[in-house]
Scaffold this motif. Structure first.
Motif, PDB file in Angstrom:
ATOM      1  N   ALA A 249      50.484  36.703  52.972  1.00  0.00           N
ATOM      2  CA  ALA A 249      49.748  37.634  52.101  1.00  0.00           C
ATOM      3  C   ALA A 249      50.370  39.009  52.160  1.00  0.00           C
ATOM      4  CB  ALA A 249      48.283  37.708  52.524  1.00  0.00           C
TER       5      ALA A 249
ATOM      6  N   LYS B 128      46.484  43.715  52.512  1.00  0.00           N
ATOM      7  CA  LYS B 128      45.206  43.023  52.347  1.00  0.00           C
ATOM      8  C   LYS B 128      44.356  43.086  53.613  1.00  0.00           C
ATOM      9  CE  LYS B 128      43.062  38.672  50.953  1.00  0.00           C
ATOM     10  NZ  LYS B 128      43.238  37.364  50.312  1.00  0.00           N
TER      11      LYS B 128
ATOM     12  N   PRO C  65      42.253  34.489  46.750  1.00  0.00           N
ATOM     13  CA  PRO C  65      43.024  35.582  46.137  1.00  0.00           C
ATOM     14  C   PRO C  65      42.163  36.637  45.459  1.00  0.00           C
ATOM     15  CG  PRO C  65      43.195  33.567  44.828  1.00  0.00           C
ATOM     16  CD  PRO C  65      42.513  33.182  46.112  1.00  0.00           C
TER      17      PRO C  65
END
Length: 483
Positions: free
Chosen positions: A100, A104, A61
């Motif tokens: 996600a 990203k 993360p």
């Protein structure tokens, strides 16, 4: 805006030594531009499990972005799930589809086929991508960097509050102010308009006297600071009404001299006073600074470069204290103001992340005091930075007291684009010559050559370093090299 160093993992295919070197060059450039790039040739050591390394980088993360650099080899291996690329695809594709945030994973096209079609794995074909495969490399690289730092070229405006004019319950002081602006807008040019402008300043001073509080405390300060925004907006409306007059810049310089001397004067608020404290004028000196930055914002928006010059090279005869009558000659730098009330007394007492802001003044001005469409937070920050960038080139040393203008808002300015990039164009150089009061390219170069980067002009701990200078954006031998 990302307020820390972003971490980025690069996924790519080992096609050739030349191609791998191009990836290393790209990653090195990004690290130079403030991005913490994770790349196998740097970070994967002997004995480490390559699959585990890739999985940790993709799912961690703390990794802000995963750049998928796609050429022909990468596309074929990803679609067939072959080799290391196939392993990475097995890890990445479920993350892209469901685990996600969409932003990203960024596909980056590095190669196209003979028909000009981009090479992208099947699972990425519907995704918006960046293109580093052709002649638009520099523009695409800049856009990619903006995405990583969350600094888009076209930022979606925040939802504002309902306009104050929708309600009839406006402060009484606004009515004569707005009436004065109307007089300015209908007055004929020349002396009548000059008189109307002078009348506006008189009315403006009278209207905001109500915000003077002796021994002002935190709550009263913040309440008055917020309330003065509406008066500031009327002042900005008067710029539009008055800007068509000849010598607009010089006249505005006179206005600021009158405003400053009236508002940094205890006798304006209490003719019989025998004492005063500096904090009593903090709000008003901050207000004059804000009006000045907004005026430059307006002039930059409409490219009123001769007026900017007249405003900035003016000799301001300004008061040196709230009591007495002593005035001294200064340049515009004296109008720059550090609010001790906001930064030193109020900021440490606030909740949330406000005490950690580099500048509480900048936070409020750029996020809560926009007046669209001209006075966006970014535009005001750019104008404040501009006042620093041109300072040394204006040759004001004889009037300087503390050094160049410190751009309070620079951390909110557009640090990935600048008007000064366009100095490569001879036509643009000719357009901005009036800022420095010069008439030839050589004379412009002499002024610009003084506008160098100073690493001391920054907030302590600012991740992106000091405020940029003109020569941050262009080399002196590049000036006027293009039509």
């Amino acid at each position: 805006m990302l307020d820390r160093t972003p971490q980025v993992f690069i996924s790519y295919s080992w096609t050739s030594k030349e191609y791998q070197q191009s990836i290393i060059d790209l990653a090195s450039r990004m690290r130079h531009d403030g991005v913490d790039v994770k790349l196998d040739v740097w970070d994967l050591k002997e004995g480490q499990d390559k699959y585990v390394y890739m999985e940790q980088c993709v799912t961690n993360p703390k990794i802000d972005k995963v750049l998928i650099l796609s050429n022909k080899s990468y596309t074929e291996k990803a679609d067939k799930r072959e080799g290391g690329v196939g392993d990475e695809t097995t890890i990445i594709s479920p993350e892209v589809y469901g685990n996600a945030e969409q932003q990203k994973f960024i596909p980056v096209v590095m190669e196209r086929d003979d028909e000009g079609k981009e090479y992208l794995p099947a699972y990425l074909k519907t995704r918006i991508f960046r293109d580093l495969s052709g002649i638009n490399y520099e523009d695409e690289y800049e856009t990619l960097l903006r995405t990583i730092f969350d600094e888009p070229s076209h930022r979606k405006p925040e939802i504002g509050s309902r306009p104050d004019w929708l309600t009839e319950e406006q402060p009484d002081g606004l009515y004569p102010l707005k009436d004065a602006v109307k007089k300015l807008s209908v007055a004929d040019l020349g002396r009548v308009k000059d008189v109307a402008a002078r009348e506006f300043v008189d009315i403006y001073i009278e209207a905001i006297k109500q915000f003077y509080v002796k021994n002002i405390d935190k709550d009263a300060y913040l309440e008055n600071f917020k309330a003065m925004k509406e008066y500031r907006n009327v002042f900005l409306d008067h710029l539009k009404a008055f800007s068509s007059v000849d010598h607009f810049g010089s006249t505005m310089a006179d206005e600021f001299e009158r405003l400053y001397n009236a508002l940094y004067n205890a006798y304006t608020f209490d003719p019989k006073t025998m004492s005063c404290g500096e904090n009593e004028f903090d709000l008003f000196r901050l207000h004059v600074w804000e009006l000045f930055v907004c005026t430059v914002t307006y002039m930059l928006h409409f490219e009123l470069y001769s007026d900017i010059h007249d405003l900035l090279v003016h000799t301001y005869f300004l008061r040196t204290s709230g009591l007495g009558s002593d005035k001294k000659p200064f340049c515009y730098e004296w109008l720059r103001f550090h609010s001790k009330m906001l930064e030193e007394y109020i900021k440490p007492t606030l909740d949330g992340n406000l005490p950690r802001k580099f500048t509480l003044t900048g936070h409020y001005v750029c996020t809560e005091r926009e007046y669209m469409p001209i006075y966006s937070g970014r535009a005001m920050a750019n104008a404040d930075l501009f006042l620093y960038q041109v300072y040394n080139g204006l040759e004001l040393d004889g009037l300087t007291q503390w050094g160049p203008w410190f751009p309070i808002l620079y951390v909110y300015a557009d640090e990935y684009d600048s008007m000064w990039k366009r100095l490569k164009s001879k036509r643009f150089c000719e357009k901005v010559m009036p800022i420095f009061g010069v008439k030839t390219i050589d004379a412009l170069k002499e002024r610009v050559e003084k506008c160098t980067y100073d690493r001391e002009y920054h907030y302590s701990g600012a991740w992106h370093g000091a405020a940029s200078a003109i020569l941050t954006w262009i080399k002196i031998d590049e000036v006027a090299t293009l039509p």
